[in-house]
Structure formats: structure tokens, C-alpha cells
Write an enzyme that holds these catalytic residues in place. Structure first.
Site, PDB file in Angstrom:
ATOM      1  N   GLY A  32     -46.412  88.933  33.545  1.00 46.55           N
ATOM      2  CA  GLY A  32     -45.066  89.400  32.633  1.00 46.55           C
ATOM      3  C   GLY A  32     -44.271  88.337  32.881  1.00 46.55           C
ATOM      4  N   LEU A  33     -42.981  88.597  32.032  1.00 50.68           N
ATOM      5  CA  LEU A  33     -42.104  87.559  31.912  1.00 50.68           C
ATOM      6  C   LEU A  33     -41.180  87.273  33.369  1.00 50.68           C
ATOM      7  CD1 LEU A  33     -40.322  88.774  28.677  1.00 50.68           C
ATOM      8  CD2 LEU A  33     -41.479  86.531  29.075  1.00 50.68           C
ATOM      9  N   ALA A  35     -38.595  88.169  35.934  1.00 50.62           N
ATOM     10  CA  ALA A  35     -37.752  89.141  36.138  1.00 50.62           C
ATOM     11  C   ALA A  35     -38.454  90.411  35.690  1.00 50.62           C
ATOM     12  CB  ALA A  35     -36.315  88.869  35.799  1.00 50.62           C
ATOM     13  N   SER A  36     -39.528  90.522  35.112  1.00 49.79           N
ATOM     14  CA  SER A  36     -40.166  91.803  34.667  1.00 49.79           C
ATOM     15  C   SER A  36     -40.313  92.505  35.690  1.00 49.79           C
ATOM     16  CB  SER A  36     -41.420  91.474  33.851  1.00 49.79           C
ATOM     17  OG  SER A  36     -42.426  90.822  34.651  1.00 49.79           O
ATOM     18  N   SER A  39     -43.011  90.917  41.346  1.00 55.27           N
ATOM     19  CA  SER A  39     -42.871  90.621  42.641  1.00 55.27           C
ATOM     20  C   SER A  39     -42.320  91.920  43.205  1.00 55.27           C
ATOM     21  CB  SER A  39     -42.163  89.396  43.175  1.00 55.27           C
ATOM     22  OG  SER A  39     -42.643  88.008  42.415  1.00 55.27           O
ATOM     23  N   SER A 106     -48.482  83.860  34.640  1.00 53.32           N
ATOM     24  CA  SER A 106     -49.591  83.543  34.074  1.00 53.32           C
ATOM     25  C   SER A 106     -49.577  83.742  32.592  1.00 53.32           C
ATOM     26  CB  SER A 106     -50.698  84.418  34.618  1.00 53.32           C
ATOM     27  OG  SER A 106     -50.599  85.806  34.725  1.00 53.32           O
TER      28      SER A 106
HETATM   29  N1  ADP Z   1     -39.069  99.230  37.350  1.00 55.29           N
HETATM   30  C1  ADP Z   1     -38.865  98.115  37.895  1.00 55.29           C
HETATM   31  N2  ADP Z   1     -39.957  97.518  38.723  1.00 55.29           N
HETATM   32  C2  ADP Z   1     -39.737  96.172  39.181  1.00 55.29           C
HETATM   33  N3  ADP Z   1     -38.424  95.636  39.156  1.00 55.29           N
HETATM   34  C3  ADP Z   1     -37.297  96.210  38.724  1.00 55.29           C
HETATM   35  C4  ADP Z   1     -37.568  97.447  37.880  1.00 55.29           C
HETATM   36  N4  ADP Z   1     -36.412  97.787  37.713  1.00 55.29           N
HETATM   37  C5  ADP Z   1     -35.406  96.921  38.049  1.00 55.29           C
HETATM   38  N5  ADP Z   1     -36.001  96.115  38.528  1.00 55.29           N
HETATM   39  C6  ADP Z   1     -35.532  94.642  39.142  1.00 55.29           C
HETATM   40  O1  ADP Z   1     -35.643  93.669  38.372  1.00 55.29           O
HETATM   41  C7  ADP Z   1     -35.992  92.580  39.085  1.00 55.29           C
HETATM   42  C8  ADP Z   1     -37.502  91.928  39.050  1.00 55.29           C
HETATM   43  O2  ADP Z   1     -37.480  90.845  39.822  1.00 55.29           O
HETATM   44  P1  ADP Z   1     -38.930  90.280  40.196  1.00 55.29           P
HETATM   45  O3  ADP Z   1     -39.571  91.416  40.880  1.00 55.29           O
HETATM   46  O4  ADP Z   1     -38.647  88.967  41.098  1.00 55.29           O
HETATM   47  O5  ADP Z   1     -39.505  89.920  38.931  1.00 55.29           O
HETATM   48  P2  ADP Z   1     -40.908  88.742  38.805  1.00 55.29           P
HETATM   49  O6  ADP Z   1     -41.412  88.650  40.058  1.00 55.29           O
HETATM   50  O7  ADP Z   1     -41.594  89.463  37.551  1.00 55.29           O
HETATM   51  O8  ADP Z   1     -40.005  87.511  38.220  1.00 55.29           O
HETATM   52  C9  ADP Z   1     -35.730  92.958  40.539  1.00 55.29           C
HETATM   53  O9  ADP Z   1     -34.191  92.373  40.592  1.00 55.29           O
HETATM   54  C10 ADP Z   1     -35.613  94.222  40.529  1.00 55.29           C
HETATM   55  O10 ADP Z   1     -34.816  95.082  41.360  1.00 55.29           O
HETATM   56 MG    MG Z   2     -41.958  86.888  40.775  1.00 51.17          MG
END
Ligand code: ADP
Ligand code: MG
Length: 199
Positions: A32-33, A35-36, A39, A106
Site C-alpha cells: 500500500g501507499l 502512510a497507509s 507498519s 511494493s
Molecule cells: N486503521 C489504521 N491502520 C493503520 N494505521 C492507521 C490507521 N488509522 C490511522 N493510522 C495512522 O496512519 C499512519 C500509518 O503509518 P505507517 O504505519 O508508518 O504507514 P506505512 O508503513 O504504510 O508507511 C500512522 O500514523 C497510524 O497511526
Molecule cells: Mg512503513
């Protein structure tokens, strides 16, 4: 390409190993994008599985780029190689009976297919989880300030802004993180694992 090498099969295959250890291996592949929520959900899932006494281990985009893949950038070829290596490493974890949670953007369908094929050819579970949230939402979240920098032209090849993201067509699990909180997302994945007798 190395020559004169022979694959050395062990005396215990993965199904016997799973039986002896009382746990099946699998790779849960989050895509996914930025901040989706990959992690965040992978962390929460790893923790949940460990509390269920299931061996689980997370491979995370940012962390892997500090070590194994520190020689790679973000152009298309480097991203292909990044994912190829993660595909191979996660397959080894799955083969060892571990539940491997990989959290990488990915963005290319073909790269994810390569990772899937590696697992499926080896008879190992590959569960693609599409961590979905609209660009407007992830850009609003922007926990690391990366979208802001990408919009300002300070980061090139940024997925969703100046590089493509190819959404999965048939993921095993599709979760919308703008509709479900983290606990609900973990529940959806855990239910899938239970229904499919992986845990
Ligand atoms: N349902 C949700 N699941 C995961 N993250 C969420 C959700 N709602 C809000 N968030 C917020 O979105 C952000 C996602 O960041 P992160 O997990 O680092 O994304 P990625 O690893 O995809 O780049 C975090 O700040 C998290 O608290
Ligand atoms: Mg991440």
C-alpha cells in the site's frame, strides 16, 4: 550468476517441520501507499500472534533499507531488486515455519507476483494484504512529512506522487484503513488466518 552450485535439500521438509513445531509458516505481504498503515498493522499483528504463542517476525521497508538493502535506491530497478530480495528472505522465514509479516510499499504488481510465485512454487502460503487508504487521507496523515517533501519536489520517485502504485487486483485481504481502526484490521487478518487453518 554463480555456476557450479547445487541446491542442498534438507532431511526435513516444511510440512514435517510444521508438524514437529506445531506451527505452519506463511508470509503475510502488506502492500500500500506510504502512510497507509502497513507498519502499524504489521507491528500490531506481530504482537498479537506472539501473544498467541505463534512465532512471527516482521520485515519492514525502512528497517531493511538500513541493512540488507542499504545499497538500493528508489528507482524502478532498485525497487524490483528490493522486493526480489524480500521475497526470497520472507520465503526462507515461511519455510522455517514462521509467520513473516512484510511491510513494503511494493508498488509493482509484477514484483509482488514474483514474491507470490516463489512461495507458491515451494508450497508455502502467501497472503497479500492490500492496505488501502485514499491518497488524500495518507497525505493528510503524512507521519514522516514525506508527502510534503515529495510535493515540494524534494523527493523524487515518490509513490502516489511521482511514481506509480499498482493496486492489487485479487489480494487475499483488502483492508481500508480510513474505515477500520488498527484493532479491527488485525481482527480481519487473524480471522483469515484462522479460517484458512494457518493458525
Ligand atoms: N486503521 C489504521 N491502520 C493503520 N494505521 C492507521 C490507521 N488509522 C490511522 N493510522 C495512522 O496512519 C499512519 C500509518 O503509518 P505507517 O504505519 O508508518 O504507514 P506505512 O508503513 O504504510 O508507511 C500512522 O500514523 C497510524 O497511526
Ligand atoms: Mg512503513
Amino acid at each position: 550468476m554463480a555456476t557450479n552450485i547445487t541446491f542442498h535439500a534438507g532431511s526435513v521438509d516444511h510440512s514435517e517441520r510444521a508438524q514437529l513445531l506445531g506451527q505452519k509458516g506463511a508470509t503475510i505481504w502488506f502492500t500500500g501507499l506510504s502512510a497507509s498503515g502497513k507498519s502499524t498493522i504489521a507491528c500490531a499483528l506481530e504482537q498479537h500472534l506472539l501473544h498467541l504463542k505463534k512465532a512471527a517476525y516482521r520485515l519492514d521497508g525502512d528497517n531493511i533499507r538500513f541493512g540488507l538493502n542499504k545499497d538500493l535506491g528508489f528507482d524502478e530497478k532498485s525497487r524490483n531488486e528490493n522486493i526480489r530480495r524480500i521475497g526470497e528472505v520472507s520465503k526462507l522465514f515461511a519455510d522455517s515455519s514462521l509467520i513473516c509479516c512484510t511491510a513494503f510499499i511494493s508498488p509493482y504488481r509484477q514484483d509482488r507476483q514474483v514474491a507470490r510465485d516463489l512461495h507458491e512454487k515451494g508450497g508455502l502460503h502467501f497472503i497479500e494484504v492490500y492496505v488501502d487508504a485514499p491518497l488524500s487521507v495518507v497525505e493528510q496523515r503524512d507521519p514522516k512529512g514525506l508527502y510534503k517533501k515529495a510535493r515540494a519536489g524534494e523527493i523524487k520517485d515518490f509513490t502516489g506522487i511521482s511514481a506509480p502504485y499498482e493496486a492489487p487486483e485479487k489480494p487475499e485481504i483488502h483492508i481500508k484503513t480510513d474505515e477500520h481502526d488498527v484493532a479491527a484490521c488485525v481482527r480481519i487478518i487473524t480471522e483469515y488466518l484462522t479460517t484458512n487453518e494457518i493458525i
